[in-house]
Design a protein around this motif. Structure first.
Motif, short mmCIF file in Angstrom:
data_model
loop_
_atom_site.label_atom_id
_atom_site.label_comp_id
_atom_site.label_asym_id
_atom_site.label_seq_id
_atom_site.Cartn_x
_atom_site.Cartn_y
_atom_site.Cartn_z
N ASN A 26 109.58 -6.89 57.15
CA ASN A 26 110.11 -6.80 56.32
C ASN A 26 108.82 -6.62 54.87
N TYR A 27 107.47 -6.73 55.60
CA TYR A 27 106.48 -6.11 54.63
C TYR A 27 106.23 -4.84 54.70
N GLU A 28 106.81 -4.20 55.17
CA GLU A 28 106.12 -3.04 55.20
C GLU A 28 106.22 -2.33 53.45
N LEU A 29 104.90 -1.31 53.69
CA LEU A 29 104.52 -0.74 52.17
C LEU A 29 106.18 0.34 52.18
N LEU A 30 105.93 0.79 53.40
CA LEU A 30 107.28 1.50 53.02
C LEU A 30 108.47 1.75 53.91
N ARG A 31 109.41 1.77 53.65
CA ARG A 31 110.63 1.66 53.80
C ARG A 31 110.56 2.57 55.53
N CYS A 32 111.34 1.41 55.63
CA CYS A 32 112.07 2.15 57.63
C CYS A 32 112.10 0.92 58.36
N SER A 33 111.89 0.11 58.95
CA SER A 33 112.07 -1.26 58.92
C SER A 33 113.30 -1.65 57.81
N SER A 34 113.40 -1.62 57.06
CA SER A 34 114.03 -2.47 56.26
C SER A 34 115.52 -1.65 55.43
N GLY A 35 115.39 -0.41 55.76
CA GLY A 35 116.37 0.67 56.08
C GLY A 35 117.13 0.27 57.02
N ALA A 54 120.26 -0.50 60.13
CA ALA A 54 121.66 -1.15 59.63
C ALA A 54 122.08 -2.95 59.05
N SER A 55 120.54 -3.52 59.54
CA SER A 55 120.98 -5.06 59.78
C SER A 55 119.67 -5.54 59.23
N GLY A 56 118.76 -4.24 58.56
CA GLY A 56 118.39 -4.92 57.00
C GLY A 56 118.36 -4.99 55.69
N PRO A 57 117.65 -5.17 54.90
CA PRO A 57 118.07 -4.99 53.82
C PRO A 57 119.08 -4.34 52.86
N GLU A 58 118.26 -3.12 53.31
CA GLU A 58 118.90 -2.12 52.60
C GLU A 58 119.12 -0.64 53.58
N PRO A 59 120.43 -1.67 53.83
CA PRO A 59 121.41 -1.03 55.50
C PRO A 59 121.90 0.36 55.12
N THR A 60 121.64 1.34 54.39
CA THR A 60 122.31 2.54 54.15
C THR A 60 120.68 3.40 53.59
N ALA A 61 119.81 3.02 53.67
CA ALA A 61 118.27 4.03 53.58
C ALA A 61 118.00 4.50 54.39
#
Length: 617
Positions: free
Chosen positions: A454-463, A465-472
């Protein structure tokens, strides 16, 4: 009769369903994202279950009306459900969490306070410096967690770990290069389990899940070269013939030899090696502790024989990389530094600030004061603890005559602690950490993580399907903290100035200021960082000693209707930031000759080109 039998069966089914519904209704509410790796919480247990993950264990607790605490062992695949939290002890591979009754619905929020303005005069002494940091001060980490594992309930995420990250991505390389020069630290809790498939080792001993082969090692070094960064690699710590504390160097020695043969060294792409991580189970005064510290001397000798005696070429030997095992570290860490004197090049520790991101009592800044007043009685997982831990570690390292690095840090452990870790809320912690720890003589801060969790600088995990930005998806679009790191890198130089103060008054608790000589400037220019977590007060700052004009870099949420725990896009001087053709956008300052207006929930930098500070010439 058949009819009576059917009625009896139906009766038992209804009773079972009623009991199950009662249990579910009475089940405690568990926030399974707030886990505490390395700890066993609670005494005795209600029941012991098999479980495949800490998340499954947590959910089992949630389904048991008597369970308030759970503990999971990854090694044993066992889950203990408990009805108390009477004890909390450090325990190897254990992970624990607590549950409680479902909280009542929140009360309606109070009306927002009336906005106000406070004028402050800032005193900043540019005639003296209090230290310096490395040009690689702003650095970052990659971790080993497989996609479905890691401390987050949803797992680490695909394509975000050391073995799976797309190192060929042009966008990733562009964005990482902007942070150079930097250290890319490769490690994490699993590094002790990683094996290497390089010349000189049997490949059939290398597990597929955590196997670093020579091809991937080459790719990591090539990525470091392409992005103006250098690797620090966390070595595994297999013990020799089951002997407690005695390091088996076979794997590491093969990796050293392969690296030397490829020209990977401190003058190219390989800055150093960490020997093991979080090995505080070796207790001071035991044979195991002596064997552990002696292993550093063994490693130093091997590295000298393979890489040579030239300090500019031989990678640094670093450690011990403990977690927040206070108060144990109060005695353990000085004993470790004494036992490794002459072998250890850099002292490295880990700390997570455990921020409280939500109102009404947010805790986002570092706390430099030990809550109990004594290291020997202070536990290390309270909000703000990175501040006093940093002060203690700086003192330990100074007495031992070695530099100090914070080799793994972030807003919260456990993969970030919550989805807020990739929001603007984290940026207030991050900017203050950079400022406070530079003032505490830290050479390098390696942020967990570049990507992953969750603490990543660049979006990967958070994008995912189950993350906070699931369509990214894994698109490497920067989160707010990336822009904080980038502006710090561009504006704050390596010379650290005294902490600014308020003329004729005290610094408000919600306001933080830090100052350095301006990056890449020798004409007396000074840059000051600022942040304000007051929800209603604007601070108008004047700095008479630094001249009449300045360039302002003011960061706010791009959507002011969102709370800072919801905002993942920020604006610079009112302009929303996003990448342009796979590269970081231009980040221009705004010339001003008025007071610096530090509005509620805003942060940024002010560059004073005409400060004529003698320490910056």
């Amino acid at each position: 009769s058949v009819g009576q039998a059917v009625e009896l069966i139906m009766f038992h089914v209804l009773v079972y369903l009623g009991v199950f519904a009662t249990l579910v209704a009475a089940a405690p509410a568990c926030n399974c994202s707030l886990q505490q790796p390395g700890y066993d919480i609670g005494e005795n247990h209600l029941v012991k279950l098999e479980a495949q993950s800490s998340l499954q264990c947590c959910k089992s607790c949630q389904l048991n009306s008597s369970c308030t605490t759970w503990t999971y062992s990854e090694e044993e695949k066992s889950c203990w459900l408990k009805d108390n939290a009477n004890s909390r002890t450090k325990a190897g591979d254990r992970t624990s969490g607590t549950c409680g009754p479902t909280p009542p619905p929140p009360s309606p929020p109070p009306p927002p306070p009336k906005p106000s303005t406070t004028d402050l005069t800032v005193s900043l002494d540019g005639s003296t410096s209090i230290g310096s940091v490395s040009p690689t001060f702003v650095s970052y980490c990659l971790d080993w967690w497989p996609p479905q594992e890691g401390a987050r309930p949803e797992g680490w995420g695909p394509n975000a770990n050391v073995l799976e990250l797309d190192l060929t991505s042009t966008k990733l390389k562009n964005l990482v290069s902007e942070l150079g020069p930097a250290i890319l630290r490769i490690g994490g809790s699993l590094d002790k389990q990683v094996k290497y498939d390089v010349p000189g080792l049997e490949s059939d001993t290398c597990p597929a899940a955590l196997c670093l082969n020579s091809s991937r090692w080459d790719q990591l070094n090539a990525f470091a070269f392409d992005t103006n960064s250098k690797l620090v690699f966390g070595l595994s710590y297999p013990q020799k013939d089951g002997k407690d504390g005695v390091w088996n160097s076979t794997q590491a020695e093969a990796l050293f030899r392969y690296s030397a043969s490829k020209g990977y060294n401190a003058s190219s792409t390989l800055y150093g090696f960490e020997l093991g991580e979080e090995l505080t189970q070796f207790q001071v005064g035991t044979d195991a502790f002596s064997a552990y510290t002696n292993s550093y001397h063994t490693a130093a000798g091997i590295m000298r024989s393979i890489f040579g005696m030239d300090d500019k070429i031989r990678p640094k030997l670093m450690g011990p990389c403990p977690g927040m095992s206070w108060p144990q570290l109060a005695a353990w860490y000085p004993a470790f530094l004494k036992g490794t004197s002459g072998a250890l090049d850099i002292s490295v520790y880990h700390s997570y600030n455990q921020i409280v991101p939500y109102p009404p009592n947010r805790i986002l800044y570092l706390n430099k004061t030990i809550p109990t007043g004594n290291l020997s009685t202070q536990h290390g997982t309270s909000p703000g603890d990175t501040g006093w831990q940093g002060a203690a570690q700086a003192e330990f390292a100074e007495k031992a005559g070695v530099p100090v690095w914070l080799g793994e840090f972030g807003p919260h452990n456990g993969g970030g602690g919550g989805i807020y870790a990739s929001t603007f809320a984290s940026s207030f912690f991050y900017l203050d950490a950079l400022g406070v720890l530079s003032e505490l003589n830290h050479s390098v801060l390696a942020r967990q993580t570049l990507v992953g969790g969750n603490y990543e600088l660049l979006r990967c995990s958070s994008g995912q399907a189950s993350g906070p930005e699931p369509t990214a998806g894994c698109d490497f679009e920067p989160h707010p903290d990336y822009y904080v790191a980038l502006l710090w890198k561009r504006l704050m130089g390596t010379t650290v100035l005294p902490t600014p103060s308020i003329t004729g008054g005290t610094m408000p608790e919600s306001l933080r200021l830090h100052a350095h000589c301006t990056a890449n400037s020798m004409n007396g220019s000074v840059t000051m960082s600022f942040s304000n977590i007051n929800d209603s007060v604007t601070y108008n700052l004047t700095v008479p000693s630094l001249g009449d004009s300045f360039y302002e870099y003011h960061l706010t949420s791009a959507n002011m209707s969102l709370d800072i725990t919801e905002s993942r896009q920020i604006a610079l001087n009112g302009v929303a930031l996003k990448t342009e053709d796979g590269a970081a956008p231009a980040l221009p300052g705004q010339l001003s000759s008025n007071a610096i207006q530090v509005k509620p929930y805003s942060l940024g930098f002010a560059v004073f080109p005409n400060a004529k500070a003698s320490s910056c010439m």
